[in-house]
Scaffold this active site. Structure first.
Site, PDB file in Angstrom:
ATOM      1  N   CYS A  12      -2.736   2.728  -6.449  1.00  0.00           N
ATOM      2  CA  CYS A  12      -2.622   1.278  -6.584  1.00  0.00           C
ATOM      3  C   CYS A  12      -3.337   0.564  -5.446  1.00  0.00           C
ATOM      4  CB  CYS A  12      -1.164   0.852  -6.677  1.00  0.00           C
ATOM      5  SG  CYS A  12      -0.281   0.964  -5.137  1.00  0.00           S
ATOM      6  N   VAL A  13      -3.733   1.297  -4.404  1.00  0.00           N
ATOM      7  CA  VAL A  13      -4.382   0.641  -3.261  1.00  0.00           C
ATOM      8  C   VAL A  13      -5.642   1.417  -2.879  1.00  0.00           C
ATOM      9  CG1 VAL A  13      -3.013   1.852  -1.541  1.00  0.00           C
ATOM     10  CG2 VAL A  13      -3.999  -0.351  -0.962  1.00  0.00           C
TER      11      VAL A  13
END
Lengths: 105, 409
Positions: free
Chosen positions: A104-105
């Site tokens: 997600c990052v």
């Protein structure tokens, strides 16, 4: 964003060599990308994986994990590593015209 | 009386019980919520337990205290969901019928999925920190550990709170520095993903973060098995990583009752419409939080944003109106980075984490993708907000949909 002409088609890539528009993909492009990954010939097994990945992407919106290729696609993990040595999830996704598997990052 | 049934009283289920209790008329609707555990765990707090920042008591409260009076709470496991009969069989043999069902059964770690993981080393020199028992046992272990090779391993994706493994490493760097033994500890991150930061902007900005903190990276490692006797991880393609201490994020899976009911995918997550949160298979079943198969992050902030959308959609469904496609994949997470600092990320299905400022009326702005002290305090303050506002379904000054204000492309 780099653009390359492959098999007569203008294809958009990101900086790491992954296609950014899955709709531009065709089987000739897959063959060229496979060669770049050190796979000189796409066998029936390779195509089974590539086709599953593309179908699954349409449904889920992200490239499948190894577990999903195994459980849903019916492709044994051992075969995946044989056909796409080292990083099957990433390599197969690239050849199938998708982005790399992401967190997600 | 019409019946609305919620399965699971974790973050998502509890928020939904509170919100629907505020909106549905009590003389028309019976709301029931089912859960098997009496204790609600503040899961973001588990990260802090191994490092002596929080204790067990800082992260637990009684679930009952967060379920509103008008909602019936049943303590039981779930045996079987029978969508064709609009009913659910509980482990205590009770049968509950419903007009609308909300599945909020979450996700759990399943160490048994990996060969050898729960062997002789389990809770001796192998720990998880996604469970209360794991986090507490690891705290005791770290207290007396003299150093060696600490391997932090993600077995496979997707996992709950995908940034927590990184936060663990950053806090470990700080913790061992404070203890004066950082030079005796090798920190290694072993992940199935191609890197620690995989989104372009985050990778650009935070690319050398691990190097700065002297954390090694082994990427594209798909864990096949663990050899407890030899203290090593073995990947499917035969690569090996040795460890003295293994901190593992085991395979995450949805509830077994989902599998028993034939409602799940290969990880027991329920196929869900990504914008409305309605189950793809059944009109009167909705899914929220970690239980969905959505590509959004499995995190409390996501459950919270989904709850706003789902409340509206349940009310629309009851009226027979078309649902709002209101959920955009929005997630918002503080990332603890050690030494009293933190980062903040805010993103959705379409927009990756971007740098800039995150406006928050009254408290903010916070800096995005940048280490600041304010972000650390934001994270620590959040626990109070969680227990007092978020779980109770109160309005927070944060929109369910992601906003571009302050962000830089």
């Amino acid at each position: 964003m780099p653009v390359r002409e492959i098999a007569g088609v203008q294809v958009d890539f990101d900086d790491e060599g992954f296609m950014t528009n899955p709709d531009q993909w065709n089987e000739d492009i897959a063959k060229v990308l496979a060669e770049e990954e050190g796979i000189s010939e796409l066998t029936e097994g390779h195509w089974k994986v590539i086709n599953f990945i593309r179908e699954d992407f349409k449904e889920k919106g992200q490239p499948p994990t190894i577990r999903r290729m195994n459980k849903v696609g019916g492709i044994p993990t051992k075969d995946l590593y044989e056909w796409f040595p080292k990083g099957p999830a990433k390599k197969a996704a690239r050849i199938a015209g998708l982005g790399k598997p992401q967190g997600c990052v | 009386m019409k019946k609305l049934l919620i399965l699971g009283a974790g973050t998502a289920g509890t928020i939904m019980a509170n919100k629907l209790d505020q909106h549905l008329l009590r003389d028309e609707w019976q709301i029931t919520i089912v859960d098997q555990d009496e204790t609600h765990i503040y899961q973001p707090g588990l990260l802090f337990i191994p490092f002596d920042i929080y204790t067990r008591n800082d992260v637990i409260k009684a679930k009952r205290d967060y379920i509103p009076q008008g909602v019936e709470l049943i303590m039981s496991g779930i045996e079987l969901i029978e969508p064709e009969k609009n009913r659910v069989k509980l482990s205590n043999n009770k049968i509950l019928s419903y007009d609308y069902l909300i599945i909020a059964t979450g996700t759990r770690t399943q160490p048994g999925e990996t060969e050898g993981l729960m062997g002789d080393g389990w809770y001796k020199n192998i720990f998880d920190f996604y469970t209360l028992a794991g986090a507490c046992n690891l705290q005791k272990f770290l207290k007396h550990w003299q150093g060696g090779r600490l391997v932090l391993n993600i077995v496979e994706m997707p996992i709950k709170c995908p940034v927590a493994p990184l936060e663990f490493l950053f806090l470990a760097d700080w913790y061992f520095t404070e203890k004066g033994i950082r030079d005796k500890v090798d920190l290694t991150f072993v992940t199935p993903l191609p890197g620690a930061f995989t989104k372009p902007k985050a990778a650009d900005i935070l690319g050398d973060f691990l190097d700065q903190k002297n954390i090694n990276l082994i990427a594209e490692f798909n864990t096949g098995s663990v050899d407890s006797a030899a203290n090593k991880l073995v990947s499917f393609d035969g690569r090996e990583v040795e460890y003295d201490l293994l901190v593992t994020i085991p395979t995450n899976m949805g509830d077994a009752s989902i599998e028993r009911s034939g409602l799940g995918d290969e990880l027991n997550y329920v196929p869900t419409h990504k914008h409305t949160l309605r189950s793809k298979a059944h009109e009167n079943i909705f899914v929220i939080g970690d239980a969905t198969d959505l590509p959004s992050s499995k995190a409390g902030s996501v459950a919270h944003f989904q709850a706003d959308v789902l409340t509206e959609n349940i009310l629309l469904a009851i009226e027979g109106l078309p649902l709002q496609e209101g959920f955009d994949g929005h997630a918002n997470c503080f990332i603890e980075s050690g030494f009293g600092k933190g980062l903040l990320i805010d993103f959705n299905y379409d927009v990756e984490p971007l740098p800039g400022k995150y406006p928050l009326p009254g408290i903010g702005p916070f800096s995005l993708l940048q280490e600041t002290k304010a972000n650390h305090w934001g994270k620590m303050m959040f626990r109070w907000m969680y227990w007092n506002l978020l779980l109770r379904g109160s309005e927070l000054p944060i929109e369910a949909q992601m906003n571009m204000a302050g962000k830089m492309r």
